[in-house]
Design an enzyme around this catalytic site. Sequence first.
Site, PDB file in Angstrom:
ATOM      1  N   THR A  82      44.714  53.323  68.128  1.00  0.00           N
ATOM      2  CA  THR A  82      43.974  53.228  66.859  1.00  0.00           C
ATOM      3  C   THR A  82      44.563  54.197  65.838  1.00  0.00           C
ATOM      4  O   THR A  82      44.769  53.848  64.674  1.00  0.00           O
ATOM      5  CB  THR A  82      42.470  53.528  67.091  1.00  0.00           C
ATOM      6  OG1 THR A  82      41.987  52.568  68.027  1.00  0.00           O
ATOM      7  CG2 THR A  82      41.672  53.433  65.813  1.00  0.00           C
ATOM      8  N   ASN A 158      44.725  40.937  73.407  1.00  0.00           N
ATOM      9  CA  ASN A 158      43.832  41.646  74.331  1.00  0.00           C
ATOM     10  C   ASN A 158      42.712  40.777  74.884  1.00  0.00           C
ATOM     11  O   ASN A 158      42.031  41.172  75.824  1.00  0.00           O
ATOM     12  CB  ASN A 158      43.238  42.893  73.658  1.00  0.00           C
ATOM     13  CG  ASN A 158      42.606  42.568  72.325  1.00  0.00           C
ATOM     14  OD1 ASN A 158      43.280  42.108  71.399  1.00  0.00           O
ATOM     15  ND2 ASN A 158      41.315  42.786  72.219  1.00  0.00           N
ATOM     16  N   GLN A 192      48.766  46.137  74.805  1.00  0.00           N
ATOM     17  CA  GLN A 192      48.585  45.354  76.033  1.00  0.00           C
ATOM     18  C   GLN A 192      49.932  44.906  76.625  1.00  0.00           C
ATOM     19  O   GLN A 192      49.957  44.203  77.632  1.00  0.00           O
ATOM     20  CB  GLN A 192      47.677  44.138  75.781  1.00  0.00           C
ATOM     21  CG  GLN A 192      46.290  44.493  75.260  1.00  0.00           C
ATOM     22  CD  GLN A 192      45.378  45.142  76.315  1.00  0.00           C
ATOM     23  OE1 GLN A 192      45.702  45.223  77.502  1.00  0.00           O
ATOM     24  NE2 GLN A 192      44.228  45.622  75.872  1.00  0.00           N
ATOM     25  N   SER A 212      49.088  52.876  74.018  1.00  0.00           N
ATOM     26  CA  SER A 212      47.962  53.667  74.483  1.00  0.00           C
ATOM     27  C   SER A 212      48.067  53.878  75.996  1.00  0.00           C
ATOM     28  O   SER A 212      48.364  52.935  76.728  1.00  0.00           O
ATOM     29  CB  SER A 212      46.685  52.897  74.151  1.00  0.00           C
ATOM     30  OG  SER A 212      45.595  53.742  74.278  1.00  0.00           O
ATOM     31  N   HIS A 214      45.652  54.753  78.166  1.00  0.00           N
ATOM     32  CA  HIS A 214      44.507  54.427  79.038  1.00  0.00           C
ATOM     33  C   HIS A 214      44.466  52.963  79.461  1.00  0.00           C
ATOM     34  O   HIS A 214      43.610  52.570  80.251  1.00  0.00           O
ATOM     35  CB  HIS A 214      43.183  54.874  78.408  1.00  0.00           C
ATOM     36  CG  HIS A 214      42.716  54.065  77.242  1.00  0.00           C
ATOM     37  ND1 HIS A 214      41.738  53.116  77.350  1.00  0.00           N
ATOM     38  CD2 HIS A 214      43.080  54.078  75.949  1.00  0.00           C
ATOM     39  CE1 HIS A 214      41.510  52.586  76.154  1.00  0.00           C
ATOM     40  NE2 HIS A 214      42.318  53.153  75.286  1.00  0.00           N
ATOM     41  N   THR A 249      48.083  70.269  67.390  1.00  0.00           N
ATOM     42  CA  THR A 249      48.693  70.677  68.665  1.00  0.00           C
ATOM     43  C   THR A 249      48.784  69.490  69.619  1.00  0.00           C
ATOM     44  O   THR A 249      47.811  68.779  69.826  1.00  0.00           O
ATOM     45  CB  THR A 249      47.848  71.799  69.311  1.00  0.00           C
ATOM     46  OG1 THR A 249      47.765  72.863  68.373  1.00  0.00           O
ATOM     47  CG2 THR A 249      48.470  72.297  70.611  1.00  0.00           C
ATOM     48  N   CYS A 330      35.322  43.024  74.539  1.00  0.00           N
ATOM     49  CA  CYS A 330      36.551  43.815  74.493  1.00  0.00           C
ATOM     50  C   CYS A 330      36.457  44.780  73.337  1.00  0.00           C
ATOM     51  O   CYS A 330      37.208  45.718  73.219  1.00  0.00           O
ATOM     52  CB  CYS A 330      37.763  42.928  74.341  1.00  0.00           C
ATOM     53  SG  CYS A 330      37.466  41.651  73.172  1.00  0.00           S
TER      54      CYS A 330
HETATM   55  N1  PLP Z   1      45.078  47.322  70.200  1.00  0.00           N
HETATM   56  C1  PLP Z   1      44.780  46.583  71.283  1.00  0.00           C
HETATM   57  C2  PLP Z   1      45.443  45.250  71.483  1.00  0.00           C
HETATM   58  C3  PLP Z   1      43.847  47.051  72.218  1.00  0.00           C
HETATM   59  O1  PLP Z   1      43.540  46.306  73.285  1.00  0.00           O
HETATM   60  C4  PLP Z   1      43.254  48.326  72.002  1.00  0.00           C
HETATM   61  C5  PLP Z   1      42.236  48.829  72.946  1.00  0.00           C
HETATM   62  O2  PLP Z   1      41.113  48.406  72.988  1.00  0.00           O
HETATM   63  C6  PLP Z   1      43.608  49.054  70.855  1.00  0.00           C
HETATM   64  C7  PLP Z   1      44.519  48.525  69.990  1.00  0.00           C
HETATM   65  C8  PLP Z   1      43.018  50.413  70.592  1.00  0.00           C
HETATM   66  O3  PLP Z   1      43.583  51.360  71.473  1.00  0.00           O
HETATM   67  P1  PLP Z   1      43.020  52.845  71.630  1.00  0.00           P
HETATM   68  O4  PLP Z   1      41.803  52.738  72.472  1.00  0.00           O
HETATM   69  O5  PLP Z   1      44.104  53.612  72.283  1.00  0.00           O
HETATM   70  O6  PLP Z   1      42.760  53.377  70.269  1.00  0.00           O
END
Ligand code: PLP
Length: 384
Positions: A82, A158, A192, A212, A214, A249, A330
Amino acid sequence: MLLLTEYSAMQNIRYFDNAATTLIRKEALDAYNNTALEYMGNPSANHREGFKAHTLLEDCRKSIALHLNAKPEQIFFTSGATEAISIVFASLLWAKTPGEVIVSAIEHEAVLSWASILKEKGWNFRTIKAKGGFVNPEELKAMISRETKLIAVQAVNNVTGAIQDIPALVKAVREKEAELGRKIFFFSDSVQALGKIDLDLKKLDIDGASFSAHKISGPRGIGALYLKKGDIQSLAKAGGQEKGVRGGTENLPAIKAFETALDLCAASANDVKEIYDSVRSLLEDAGIKVLSPKENTSPFILSITTPLPAEVMTRMLIDEGFCVSSGSACSNNAKGKGEGVILAMGYTARDAAGTIRISFCHESNKEEAENLAKTIISKVRSFK
Ligand code: PLP
């Protein structure tokens, strides 16, 4: 210490919502803990501990860049996708005159939410359809105008797992650039895709991408922005960390854990395909409608629709210990947005209302996944 996978087994949690987030894997958690304990210095500090932290930071950057076939100086650590997306879209606000942005209609909210901000600032924010899940390069080319400054098309959706033909889309944009004699920034949210499908950023020739940790069994709150050229205006310059693209940081333990998780992705990608194929054919053979495309699709995300409202189905599955997401979940804070993706693909409102997303991680278990498919089938049959 109890492993998280052991914890979920004890609690009878059978987790298939990995496109939302994943459990951190043991190796990544160990890397996090070791780095947090062994690296006390700030990477910007001018003493031995600072140099040590700086060296690790740059080693992680090199390693992640190598996975993506990018140069280390093109990778900027952020708090997640994000923030990476926001840095790129916010940079438009420095333009002397507003222009036009084109994004696919099936982007994540992290992209689509920029519509209201940019419109307020006089920008034309247009969306391009993704019939069947895919953006058509010719349609995109025809949509580009003299005003187009930025185009955003995600690498992997996603909700459905559809893999966009980014090379063909970039080619269409570059041809149009040559006609117009002006540069257009091509951004691809690759959250993704990271660690799940081939990503060669040099070959793709995109200008920016977001990632990302996670989503790949790394920690939450860490990600990266790829910029082909790092010359971007940013609001968060702070002390000039990450070359002023993202000051503040650096979260070194999380960065090391991110790098560790990414390293481990490649090893297990094929097993996931086996699980995906098995679950998909069990469901299809039972007459359940699969919304994820047949081809050019990620083996980590499978969207189906059933006659039961998605919220009812997810509740029933929760009672059996399964976690999946309803089409809209989602992005639970923006209810209905996942349904928007299904509608933008050309499916009906009824299909959208019954959409369930099953998503796997590198550590998903085949037997559990097959049990999930069988449970869904039996719930649908008992409903009829
Ligand atoms: N873009 C996509 C395609 C995602 O699936 C997600 C996660 O939900 C994001 C962006 C946002 O990622 P983050 O949680 O690292 O901000």
